[in-house]
Write a protein that holds these residues in place. Structure first.
Motif, PDB file in Angstrom:
ATOM      1  N   ASP A  32       0.643  -1.263   0.079  1.00  0.00           N
ATOM      2  CA  ASP A  32       0.267   0.074   0.291  1.00  0.00           C
ATOM      3  C   ASP A  32       0.778   1.063   0.046  1.00  0.00           C
ATOM      4  OD1 ASP A  32      -2.173   2.746   0.260  1.00  0.00           O
ATOM      5  OD2 ASP A  32      -3.157   0.951   2.353  1.00  0.00           O
ATOM      6  N   LEU A  33       1.100   2.104  -1.117  1.00  0.00           N
ATOM      7  CA  LEU A  33       1.903   3.307  -1.211  1.00  0.00           C
ATOM      8  C   LEU A  33       1.129   4.649  -0.629  1.00  0.00           C
ATOM      9  CD1 LEU A  33       2.905   2.536  -5.147  1.00  0.00           C
ATOM     10  CD2 LEU A  33       4.235   1.908  -2.687  1.00  0.00           C
ATOM     11  N   HIS A  34       0.049   3.911  -0.211  1.00  0.00           N
ATOM     12  CA  HIS A  34      -0.467   5.911   0.661  1.00  0.00           C
ATOM     13  C   HIS A  34       0.518   6.309   1.597  1.00  0.00           C
ATOM     14  CE1 HIS A  34      -4.062   3.984  -1.502  1.00  0.00           C
ATOM     15  NE2 HIS A  34      -4.916   4.966  -1.590  1.00  0.00           N
ATOM     16  N   ARG A  66      -7.585   5.201  -6.021  1.00  0.00           N
ATOM     17  CA  ARG A  66      -8.187   6.180  -7.296  1.00  0.00           C
ATOM     18  C   ARG A  66      -7.704   7.406  -7.445  1.00  0.00           C
ATOM     19  NH1 ARG A  66     -12.068   1.776  -5.160  1.00  0.00           N
ATOM     20  NH2 ARG A  66     -11.981   0.286  -6.595  1.00  0.00           N
ATOM     21  N   GLY A  67      -7.794   8.495  -6.460  1.00  0.00           N
ATOM     22  CA  GLY A  67      -7.955  10.044  -6.888  1.00  0.00           C
ATOM     23  C   GLY A  67      -7.902  10.054  -8.183  1.00  0.00           C
ATOM     24  N   THR A  68      -6.380  11.099  -8.464  1.00  0.00           N
ATOM     25  CA  THR A  68      -6.836  11.686  -9.396  1.00  0.00           C
ATOM     26  C   THR A  68      -6.215  10.949 -10.875  1.00  0.00           C
ATOM     27  OG1 THR A  68      -4.783  13.079  -9.349  1.00  0.00           O
ATOM     28  CG2 THR A  68      -6.693  14.048  -8.956  1.00  0.00           C
ATOM     29  N   ARG A  72      -1.009   6.323  -9.466  1.00  0.00           N
ATOM     30  CA  ARG A  72      -1.186   5.673 -10.560  1.00  0.00           C
ATOM     31  C   ARG A  72      -0.358   5.377 -12.250  1.00  0.00           C
ATOM     32  NH1 ARG A  72      -4.952   4.363 -15.509  1.00  0.00           N
ATOM     33  NH2 ARG A  72      -5.454   2.092 -15.804  1.00  0.00           N
ATOM     34  N   ALA A  73       0.037   6.688 -12.559  1.00  0.00           N
ATOM     35  CA  ALA A  73       0.108   6.951 -14.043  1.00  0.00           C
ATOM     36  C   ALA A  73       1.782   7.314 -13.040  1.00  0.00           C
ATOM     37  CB  ALA A  73       0.059   8.538 -14.210  1.00  0.00           C
ATOM     38  N   ILE A  74       2.512   7.553 -12.393  1.00  0.00           N
ATOM     39  CA  ILE A  74       3.699   7.599 -11.591  1.00  0.00           C
ATOM     40  C   ILE A  74       3.960   6.107 -11.582  1.00  0.00           C
ATOM     41  CG2 ILE A  74       5.081   8.194  -9.576  1.00  0.00           C
ATOM     42  CD1 ILE A  74       3.227  10.335  -9.071  1.00  0.00           C
ATOM     43  N   VAL A  75       3.155   5.310 -10.906  1.00  0.00           N
ATOM     44  CA  VAL A  75       3.245   3.412 -10.539  1.00  0.00           C
ATOM     45  C   VAL A  75       4.028   2.832 -11.967  1.00  0.00           C
ATOM     46  CG1 VAL A  75       2.466   1.307  -9.848  1.00  0.00           C
ATOM     47  CG2 VAL A  75       2.162   3.472  -8.471  1.00  0.00           C
ATOM     48  N   ARG A  76       2.636   3.891 -12.876  1.00  0.00           N
ATOM     49  CA  ARG A  76       2.518   1.851 -14.865  1.00  0.00           C
ATOM     50  C   ARG A  76       4.298   2.751 -15.291  1.00  0.00           C
ATOM     51  NH1 ARG A  76      -2.451   0.561 -16.026  1.00  0.00           N
ATOM     52  NH2 ARG A  76      -3.731  -0.414 -14.044  1.00  0.00           N
ATOM     53  N   SER A  77       4.701   4.159 -14.680  1.00  0.00           N
ATOM     54  CA  SER A  77       5.645   4.453 -15.416  1.00  0.00           C
ATOM     55  C   SER A  77       6.556   3.617 -15.392  1.00  0.00           C
ATOM     56  CB  SER A  77       6.101   6.254 -15.986  1.00  0.00           C
ATOM     57  OG  SER A  77       6.109   5.774 -14.417  1.00  0.00           O
ATOM     58  N   ALA A 100      -5.502  -0.318  -7.779  1.00  0.00           N
ATOM     59  CA  ALA A 100      -4.156  -0.936  -7.643  1.00  0.00           C
ATOM     60  C   ALA A 100      -4.081  -1.086  -8.976  1.00  0.00           C
ATOM     61  CB  ALA A 100      -4.788  -2.300  -6.829  1.00  0.00           C
ATOM     62  N   THR A 101      -2.282  -1.608  -9.043  1.00  0.00           N
ATOM     63  CA  THR A 101      -2.079  -2.310 -10.295  1.00  0.00           C
ATOM     64  C   THR A 101      -1.451  -3.812  -9.389  1.00  0.00           C
ATOM     65  OG1 THR A 101      -1.417  -0.568 -11.398  1.00  0.00           O
ATOM     66  CG2 THR A 101      -0.864  -2.077 -11.924  1.00  0.00           C
ATOM     67  N   VAL A 102      -1.579  -4.488 -10.904  1.00  0.00           N
ATOM     68  CA  VAL A 102      -0.944  -5.586 -10.451  1.00  0.00           C
ATOM     69  C   VAL A 102       0.130  -6.000 -11.567  1.00  0.00           C
ATOM     70  CG1 VAL A 102      -1.086  -8.077 -11.157  1.00  0.00           C
ATOM     71  CG2 VAL A 102      -3.045  -7.239  -9.640  1.00  0.00           C
ATOM     72  N   ALA A 103       1.259  -6.652 -11.041  1.00  0.00           N
ATOM     73  CA  ALA A 103       2.536  -6.725 -11.887  1.00  0.00           C
ATOM     74  C   ALA A 103       3.010  -7.895 -12.176  1.00  0.00           C
ATOM     75  CB  ALA A 103       3.803  -5.696 -11.415  1.00  0.00           C
ATOM     76  N   TYR A 104       4.153  -8.221 -12.905  1.00  0.00           N
ATOM     77  CA  TYR A 104       3.843  -9.296 -13.079  1.00  0.00           C
ATOM     78  C   TYR A 104       5.636  -9.802 -12.578  1.00  0.00           C
ATOM     79  CZ  TYR A 104      -0.849 -10.518 -13.243  1.00  0.00           C
ATOM     80  OH  TYR A 104      -2.067 -10.376 -14.008  1.00  0.00           O
TER      81      TYR A 104
END
Length: 112
Positions: A32-34, A66-68, A72-77, A100-104
């Motif tokens: 949890d990155l919060h 979820r927020g703005t 999410r964009a930072i994590v995905r980049s 939330a983003t699932v990474a493999y």
């Protein structure tokens, strides 16, 4: 659940107080990155992915909220550029959906 030491402190209620001492973060299949400040997210995510891969996790969930959509964009980049990540996408609705983003992760051999 085991723990790993990360060099960043989770964000605290008093933003004027900075403590750069390591913090023990539980290692499991989700993070949890919060609890972390935005400036610490890149280092936290990189360290977490490396530790998870080293411990044999092949799938992890990063909870950014979820927020703005900025986190999410930072994590995905970060995931798109990380050499241990083979793929990533939204978590299923019961695991956080687009909050939330699932990474493999690639399989990592034993440390030498």
């Amino acid at each position: 659940m085991s723990q790993w030491m990360h060099g960043m402190r989770p964000s605290e209620p008093d933003p004027g107080q900075e403590d750069e001492s390591p913090v023990a973060v539980p290692i499991g299949d989700s993070l949890d990155l919060h609890a972390f400040t935005p400036k610490d997210i890149p280092a936290v995510v990189a360290d977490y992915l490396e530790e998870c891969a080293r411990r044999g996790y092949r799938e992890v969930r990063l909870i950014h909220g979820r927020g703005t959509g900025t986190q999410r964009a930072i994590v995905r980049s970060l995931l798109a550029a990380h050499p241990l990540v083979t793929d990533f996408g939204d978590a299923t609705p019961e695991r956080g959906g687009w909050g939330a983003t699932v990474a493999y992760l690639r399989e990592v051999g034993p440390a030498s």
